[in-house]
Design an enzyme around this catalytic site. Structure first.
Site, PDB file in Angstrom:
ATOM      1  N   HIS A  88      26.142   7.641  -1.595  1.00  0.00           N
ATOM      2  CA  HIS A  88      25.759   6.383  -0.941  1.00  0.00           C
ATOM      3  C   HIS A  88      25.675   6.596   0.569  1.00  0.00           C
ATOM      4  O   HIS A  88      26.170   5.796   1.356  1.00  0.00           O
ATOM      5  CB  HIS A  88      26.746   5.274  -1.300  1.00  0.00           C
ATOM      6  CG  HIS A  88      26.564   4.745  -2.686  1.00  0.00           C
ATOM      7  ND1 HIS A  88      25.828   3.606  -2.979  1.00  0.00           N
ATOM      8  CD2 HIS A  88      26.998   5.214  -3.881  1.00  0.00           C
ATOM      9  CE1 HIS A  88      25.824   3.402  -4.287  1.00  0.00           C
ATOM     10  NE2 HIS A  88      26.531   4.361  -4.862  1.00  0.00           N
ATOM     11  N   TYR A 125      36.811   9.763  -3.285  1.00  0.00           N
ATOM     12  CA  TYR A 125      36.528   9.109  -2.004  1.00  0.00           C
ATOM     13  C   TYR A 125      37.395   9.718  -0.897  1.00  0.00           C
ATOM     14  O   TYR A 125      36.942   9.891   0.234  1.00  0.00           O
ATOM     15  CB  TYR A 125      36.826   7.614  -2.098  1.00  0.00           C
ATOM     16  CG  TYR A 125      35.771   6.771  -2.778  1.00  0.00           C
ATOM     17  CD1 TYR A 125      34.997   7.265  -3.824  1.00  0.00           C
ATOM     18  CD2 TYR A 125      35.564   5.462  -2.396  1.00  0.00           C
ATOM     19  CE1 TYR A 125      34.054   6.482  -4.454  1.00  0.00           C
ATOM     20  CE2 TYR A 125      34.613   4.658  -3.015  1.00  0.00           C
ATOM     21  CZ  TYR A 125      33.867   5.174  -4.047  1.00  0.00           C
ATOM     22  OH  TYR A 125      32.927   4.383  -4.672  1.00  0.00           O
TER      23      TYR A 125
END
Length: 335
Positions: free
Chosen positions: A54, A324
């Site tokens: 992203h 993440y």
């Protein structure tokens, strides 16, 4: 490097306990968070100081007002009825910073809610009702299958075809993306929490829930002609132009689970007749390019949760946090 306190995780006790299963869960799947991040780098390249997935996105800010009716299900301070500051990020899936805005891939909306006493609540969502993998292994294999061929510079269609044939859990999202064109604007898309979560109220009653944010502007998709004729970069400016006309709003809709509904598989949808409740309104009042903006510095870890909202044992949900963290660490170090 100094990191603002607001960017550090604020976990509830239940979330901390769930974190103890993260790396055990990763080991059981046969793929690690580090391997997934490396696969993203292998497929999309390394872009120093940027997200590994992203990567292309826009920053926004606004507020959220939770409806008191939600307190029947959760004691979360998110639903006090008072305005709470929100930092948002809209994005396209993948690690290619030049991906065109017409790509038939997932769109994301990530939210950081600033709760009283410095606490945080994150929600990291997609504009598809389901995820494209039931396990981290499927997600890893998907990324690897899309690695560009060194001769053509493009993914090998046969490898993607073989991946889908051997990973049926990837098909629901792929089919959805194939049949639904991308939105005309970030403001004209719903965003789904993807996973099942636990709402816990003051009486310690737990309710399995899913949520989505539905645009008050209405859902609008690019036509087939627009898909072919639209420029590669229009989403950010279109959102900036829209917010100049006034604030953009989404209704937060809670879906209440029933016994037997899939709890730990984000590729499976719940029956359409489940009870739904409007539990809040998200308002976006400003939009900006992400470079140097506040959302750029935030790690939108979906396991950053305040009291009253807890994770399930969904292996994808639990796996996202360490993945993440690795990507965030690389960004902080400028790698």
């Amino acid at each position: 490097m100094y990191i603002k306190k607001s960017h550090l995780p604020a976990f509830s006790l239940a979330t901390i306990l769930s974190l103890s299963t993260l790396f055990a869960s990763a080991a059981e799947t046969g793929v690690t968070a580090g391997q997934v991040v490396s696969a993203l780098e292998g497929t999309f390249g390394v872009h120093a100081g940027e997200r590994r997935n992203h990567i292309k996105g826009s920053c926004a800010a606004g507020e959220f007002i939770g409806a008191p009716v939600a307190r029947d299900y959760t004691r979360s301070a998110l639903f006090s009825g008072k305005p709470l500051p929100v930092i948002a990020r809209f994005s396209l899936a993948g690690g290619n910073p030049k991906v065109p805005d017409t790509a038939k891939s997932a769109r994301g909306m990530a939210l950081e809610f600033r709760l009283p006493d410095g606490k945080l609540q994150h929600m990291t969502m997609l504009n598809t009702p389901m995820f494209g993998a039931a396990t981290p292994q499927t997600f890893f294999d998907d990324i690897v299958s899309k690695k560009p061929d060194p001769v053509t510079g493009k993914p090998d269609p046969e490898k993607i075809k073989a991946f889908r044939a051997s990973h049926p859990d990837s098909l629901p999202q792929a089919d959805y993306l194939d049949k639904n064109n991308p939105p005309v604007s970030w403001a004209n898309s719903s965003y789904f929490g993807i996973h099942t979560f636990k709402f816990v109220n003051q009486a310690n009653k737990t309710t399995l829930v899913r949520w989505r944010f539905v645009p008050q502007d209405g859902e609008k998709r690019l036509s087939d002609d627009e898909l072919k004729s639209s420029p590669p970069n229009f989403l950010e400016q279109r959102l900036i132009d829209r917010v100049k006309q006034g604030s953009i709003r989404w209704d937060m809709i809670l879906t209440i689970g029933a016994p037997g509904d899939p709890e730990n598989n984000p590729t499976l949808s719940w029956p359409s007749n489940r009870k739904e409740v409007k539990i809040g309104t998200l308002t976006i009042a400003s939009v900006t390019s992400q470079k140097g903006a506040e959302c750029e510095r935030i790690n939108f870890d979906p396991l950053v949760m305040a009291d009253g909202i807890e994770p399930t044992n969904d292996p994808i949900l639990l796996f996202r946090s360490p993945a993440y963290a690795i990507s965030f660490g690389k960004r902080l170090s400028g790698k």
